[in-house]
Design a protein around this motif. Sequence first.
Motif, PDB file in Angstrom:
ATOM      1  N   LEU A 182       0.861  -1.045  -0.048  1.00  0.00           N
ATOM      2  CA  LEU A 182       0.164   0.126   0.010  1.00  0.00           C
ATOM      3  C   LEU A 182       0.759   1.201   0.110  1.00  0.00           C
ATOM      4  O   LEU A 182       0.419   2.228  -0.443  1.00  0.00           O
ATOM      5  N   ARG A 183       2.015   1.137   0.522  1.00  0.00           N
ATOM      6  CA  ARG A 183       3.023   2.393   0.773  1.00  0.00           C
ATOM      7  C   ARG A 183       3.574   2.402  -0.806  1.00  0.00           C
ATOM      8  O   ARG A 183       3.712   3.760  -1.130  1.00  0.00           O
ATOM      9  N   VAL A 184       3.871   1.162  -1.462  1.00  0.00           N
ATOM     10  CA  VAL A 184       4.451   1.345  -2.804  1.00  0.00           C
ATOM     11  C   VAL A 184       3.228   2.163  -3.826  1.00  0.00           C
ATOM     12  O   VAL A 184       3.902   2.812  -4.827  1.00  0.00           O
ATOM     13  N   LEU A 185       2.285   1.701  -3.577  1.00  0.00           N
ATOM     14  CA  LEU A 185       1.118   1.752  -4.491  1.00  0.00           C
ATOM     15  C   LEU A 185       0.902   3.840  -4.309  1.00  0.00           C
ATOM     16  O   LEU A 185       0.583   4.294  -5.289  1.00  0.00           O
ATOM     17  N   GLY A 186       1.264   4.029  -3.169  1.00  0.00           N
ATOM     18  CA  GLY A 186       1.382   5.493  -2.937  1.00  0.00           C
ATOM     19  C   GLY A 186       2.258   6.479  -3.751  1.00  0.00           C
ATOM     20  O   GLY A 186       1.799   7.464  -4.135  1.00  0.00           O
ATOM     21  N   HIS A 187       3.042   5.771  -4.726  1.00  0.00           N
ATOM     22  CA  HIS A 187       4.023   6.228  -5.386  1.00  0.00           C
ATOM     23  C   HIS A 187       3.321   6.234  -7.068  1.00  0.00           C
ATOM     24  O   HIS A 187       4.017   6.600  -7.959  1.00  0.00           O
ATOM     25  N   TYR A 188       2.196   5.577  -7.007  1.00  0.00           N
ATOM     26  CA  TYR A 188       1.590   5.339  -8.547  1.00  0.00           C
ATOM     27  C   TYR A 188       0.093   5.934  -8.109  1.00  0.00           C
ATOM     28  O   TYR A 188      -0.211   7.239  -7.765  1.00  0.00           O
ATOM     29  N   CYS A 189      -1.130   5.128  -8.211  1.00  0.00           N
ATOM     30  CA  CYS A 189      -2.350   5.579  -8.128  1.00  0.00           C
ATOM     31  C   CYS A 189      -2.740   6.146  -6.756  1.00  0.00           C
ATOM     32  O   CYS A 189      -3.678   7.032  -6.573  1.00  0.00           O
ATOM     33  N   GLY A 190      -2.095   5.532  -5.680  1.00  0.00           N
ATOM     34  CA  GLY A 190      -2.570   5.715  -4.230  1.00  0.00           C
ATOM     35  C   GLY A 190      -3.689   5.063  -3.816  1.00  0.00           C
ATOM     36  O   GLY A 190      -4.327   4.419  -4.719  1.00  0.00           O
ATOM     37  N   VAL A 191      -3.931   4.984  -2.600  1.00  0.00           N
ATOM     38  CA  VAL A 191      -5.046   3.965  -1.945  1.00  0.00           C
ATOM     39  C   VAL A 191      -5.660   4.919  -1.150  1.00  0.00           C
ATOM     40  O   VAL A 191      -5.215   5.563  -0.342  1.00  0.00           O
ATOM     41  N   GLU A 192      -7.174   4.675  -1.328  1.00  0.00           N
ATOM     42  CA  GLU A 192      -8.270   5.449  -0.412  1.00  0.00           C
ATOM     43  C   GLU A 192      -8.490   4.176   0.670  1.00  0.00           C
ATOM     44  O   GLU A 192      -9.532   3.391   0.068  1.00  0.00           O
ATOM     45  N   ARG A 193      -8.023   3.956   1.768  1.00  0.00           N
ATOM     46  CA  ARG A 193      -8.043   2.914   2.635  1.00  0.00           C
ATOM     47  C   ARG A 193      -9.564   3.157   3.685  1.00  0.00           C
ATOM     48  O   ARG A 193      -9.482   4.301   4.164  1.00  0.00           O
ATOM     49  N   HIS A 194     -10.366   2.218   3.685  1.00  0.00           N
ATOM     50  CA  HIS A 194     -11.526   2.200   4.622  1.00  0.00           C
ATOM     51  C   HIS A 194     -11.289   1.084   5.300  1.00  0.00           C
ATOM     52  O   HIS A 194     -10.956  -0.387   5.042  1.00  0.00           O
TER      53      HIS A 194
END
Lengths: 304, 304
Positions: free
Chosen positions: A125-137
Amino acid sequence: MKLLVLGSAAGGGFPQWNCNCAQCAGVRAGRRGLRARSQSSVAVGGPQDWVLVNASPDLLQQIRAHPALQPARSLRDSGIAGVLLSDGQIDHTTGLFMLRERTSRLPLWCTDPVYEDLTQGNPILRVLGHYCGVERHRVTADGATFGVPGVPGLQIRALPLWSKPAPFSPHRAAPVTGDNVGYLFENPASGRRIFYAPGLAEIDATVREAMRASDAVLVDGTFWTDDEMIRLGLSRSSGRDIGHLPQSGAGGMLEQLAGLPASTRKLLIHINNTNPILDEHSEQRAACTAAGVEVCHDGLEIEL
Amino acid sequence: MKLLVLGSAAGGGFPQWNCNCAQCAGVRAGRRGLRARSQSSVAVGGPQDWVLVNASPDLLQQIRAHPALQPARSLRDSGIAGVLLSDGQIDHTTGLFMLRERTSRLPLWCTDPVYEDLTQGNPILRVLGHYCGVERHRVTADGATFGVPGVPGLQIRALPLWSKPAPFSPHRAAPVTGDNVGYLFENPASGRRIFYAPGLAEIDATVREAMRASDAVLVDGTFWTDDEMIRLGLSRSSGRDIGHLPQSGAGGMLEQLAGLPASTRKLLIHINNTNPILDEHSEQRAACTAAGVEVCHDGLEIEL
């Protein structure tokens, strides 16, 4: 509304890339009674927008196999409105990397222990922060019902399961509540309910109640016998040791499913390549059929 | 000995899961002149044992498509003797997760900066430590030749390239030597050499010399024009900004390849889904053909 079985195999898929057992070799050779299966995932919703439940390493292949997930309404578009995780295992999360080209943050539902594992031990999820990012629920296992924006009318409830967190989790040896959850999907418009739990080592009163309240249950089909991997010389751990209730034997999954109403559709999912129920001509498959238990295959659809 | 092109597309593949551009929609619809391509990877060696060069998210599909990688000599077996990485990008490393069922540690060759990125920003190699484990070998870009046990007769040399590390790398904005390398493969028995560099923003004297010394070069084919992604509204970065020399224009890849001997086989690889050379009927593809430059497709084989 529907549930689509995108992948019905356990980690490694069927056939598994490095396995040459009779079943894996057989399915590669096109032997009758064997059917290839990709790794564990389902989608719920439709007809255009879906919740992806677990993101398997085979996700791109699964999206290609299901044009319903690609409504193509704009230059960059997907029918995947969000992702739900039942645990933090590699076979349920590696597909998140494949969604990195999204044009907006990926809506993602998971429990706190899974979120920790996916931001620390294996920080996808941190790696994805450098791409699309995550909106976590946050998913809680307190019986609260929630929905996923974009998939109106779908009501979701998480149930804590006793299984195991991923090997890289700091609580692998001492699981905590929320490491694994099952999901109860309900469509109030039809009154139908489906229970989904691809990893399940014990069925407690809460889970049994959810299963009894469901029109269809898709549950852990990993191993036929508890010592399947040990006897094949592939592991030193039993099925129960790694969080999976075997189908056969006293207290096994077939016995558990026999306690459900006759009208409940009973299906096994997350099936390991070593499991003889994969062979449609095996005695173990015949035992499932005699018990009224189906073996999921990729592409199976269930009305919700 | 051979080089097998397992995947010839850039990150996302062709078609890309969430893309509905004319090319991606066309290849999904089976339009003539378009051919699906999986993400960037090659294998070198054979006939039974191979070095996998980059491990793409599509690795399992690529293994299935190449029975040569599955010699099936024992219950659990693979023709992949080891993995070489040219960088730490997601599209070159996510496939490492798919090899976690190995029965012994995975031999892996990469530079120090790539090793850092894969044990810190995106610690795949630490995660694999909870499965098969990794036997890491240091790649240096000092001209030293090395081999891979199990693939006798193959000599490998790494060359530092100017490109970009992955977005999650701490030196994304200030690349260091070793973030990206190209590989020169040599088979002394045949006297043949192949140069492989799927990400390449500049061709310096060392790289040019290696290319001139090769019988075949497989180089960065990501973008046709430097502003391809900007014009399509898909990115704010130019090709050069993210480490890829475009094919067209002054100083572009076609101009660079024109400087090589006529006898050198010139091929583009790591082709983005936006690149018009993917369409066999496009003027840009015709320009490649006129320049004696081939466009790699999955399954292409080159003698080494």
